[in-house]
Write an enzyme that holds these catalytic residues in place. Structure first.
Site, PDB file in Angstrom:
ATOM      1  N   ARG A 238       0.852  -1.183   0.000  1.00 55.22           N
ATOM      2  CA  ARG A 238       0.000   0.000   0.000  1.00 55.22           C
ATOM      3  C   ARG A 238       0.891   1.238   0.000  1.00 55.22           C
ATOM      4  NH1 ARG A 238      -3.117  -3.119  -1.394  1.00 55.22           N
ATOM      5  NH2 ARG A 238      -5.204  -3.604  -0.591  1.00 55.22           N
ATOM      6  N   GLU A 267      -4.267   7.123  -7.700  1.00 50.93           N
ATOM      7  CA  GLU A 267      -4.299   6.178  -8.818  1.00 50.93           C
ATOM      8  C   GLU A 267      -5.565   6.390  -9.642  1.00 50.93           C
ATOM      9  OE1 GLU A 267      -3.808   2.158  -7.485  1.00 50.93           O
ATOM     10  OE2 GLU A 267      -1.926   2.571  -6.464  1.00 50.93           O
ATOM     11  N   HIS A 286       0.094  -0.329 -10.616  1.00 47.38           N
ATOM     12  CA  HIS A 286      -0.656  -1.190  -9.699  1.00 47.38           C
ATOM     13  C   HIS A 286      -1.080  -2.495 -10.374  1.00 47.38           C
ATOM     14  CE1 HIS A 286      -3.301  -1.033  -5.837  1.00 47.38           C
ATOM     15  NE2 HIS A 286      -2.769  -2.229  -6.031  1.00 47.38           N
TER      16      HIS A 286
END
Length: 319
Positions: A238, A267, A286
């Site tokens: 994270r 994001e 990601h």
């Protein structure tokens, strides 16, 4: 009248093909969105006409303010069985059922090693130079065998990352607040005396912790300052666990050899975000959970969740 289901952030446009949605086709119309809605206003407008929403991981927050703006929403399905960006109390107040899906730890383990190996051997700059007619060899790769791998977190993902490190002949140590020497030994690794000792002694540091108030900002300027000049940091966990501004600072100063990052404070990353152009950084958008098997699981379970909800027997409830 059919219900309407929105699938968010289907960037690859595969949600309706990696799983069989035919079992709910008579009752539900599915609309997939390949673009990301950056603001709550955009999201509320896009989802106003939907009864069901399928969302990926924790990319899209569902706070009370948004849920209140979605009067038709009755079912929210999030991939995985843990989600910290959904206001469960607000969902319950507004009659929204929240469910999850199974997931596998294999893809983030594999991406962790893709980033680590890519950094250690200079894969991206060397490949780009070869393709572009640049110099024939310009980097000297960092060895893994005999080097120390420090793992912040030794859960399902961290323990599997450890197995690979051991297979490479690395000296693997681990630390988290509740980790014991016995649990570390079961995974074949050594418990570091402290977080600070792990950072000071490791050639490669990889983050595998759950985000919580105790881990938020766990690695800041002080902690990054403990790392060796020739060491590397990997974060596929994270973004908020590592202070992003502090990380950018050490990368620009060359205080560490490099970082492999798959998670970010915003994001998708804005086009002008400094993480896009930081030196000594191998960054991916990601991708930790993005694999054929994981997507098949997510969306198959999403279909199962919708079918179960329609039958009045929701499965894998969250909250």
């Amino acid at each position: 009248m059919k219900l309407r289901c929105a699938v968010l952030d289907d960037f690859q446009s595969v949600a309706t093909t990696v799983a069989d949605w035919s079992s709910v086709a008579d009752d539900v119309d599915v609309v997939s969105f390949s673009e990301h809605f950056a603001s709550e206003d955009e999201l509320a407008a896009a989802l106003a006409g939907f009864d069901i929403v399928v969302t990926l991981r924790e990319r899209v927050p569902f706070p009370a303010a948004l849920i209140e703006r979605l009067p038709r929403l009755r079912l929210l399905i999030a991939s995985g069985m843990r989600n910290s960006v959904i206001d469960y109390a607000a969902a319950e107040r507004h009659g929204v059922t929240v469910c999850g899906t199974a997931s596998t730890t294999t893809p983030p383990v594999e991406l962790t090693w893709a980033l680590l190996l890519g950094l250690a051997r200079g894969i991206v700059p060397e490949a780009n130079a070869l393709r572009d007619g640049g110099p024939w060899q310009s980097t000297v790769g960092a060895d893994l065998h005999g080097r120390r791998l420090g793992l912040l977190g030794l859960g399902k993902i961290g323990s599997r990352v450890a197995q690979v490190g051991l297979a490479f002949g690395m000296d693997v140590v681990a630390w988290s607040r509740n980790l014991t020497a016995e649990r570390a030994a079961e995974a074949g690794v050594v418990l570091a005396a402290s977080r600070e000792e792990l950072l000071e002694s490791s050639d490669f540091v990889s983050v595998h912790l759950v985000l919580s108030e105790r881990t938020r900002g766990l690695i800041g300027a002080k902690e990054l300052g403990l790392m060796r000049a020739g060491s590397y940091l990997i974060n596929t966990s994270r973004a908020a666990i590592v202070d992003q501004d502090a990380l950018l600072d050490v990368l620009h100063r060359g205080a560490i050899a490099g970082a492999g990052i798959d998670v970010f404070d915003v994001e998708p990353l804005p086009a002008d975000h400094p993480m896009r152009t930081a030196p000594r950084l191998l960054a991916t958008p990601h991708l930790g959970y993005v694999s054929q098997a994981n997507y098949a699981t997510y969306y198959t379970h999403a279909v199962e969740g919708i079918r179960a909800f329609l039958a009045g027997e929701p499965v894998r409830r969250l909250g």
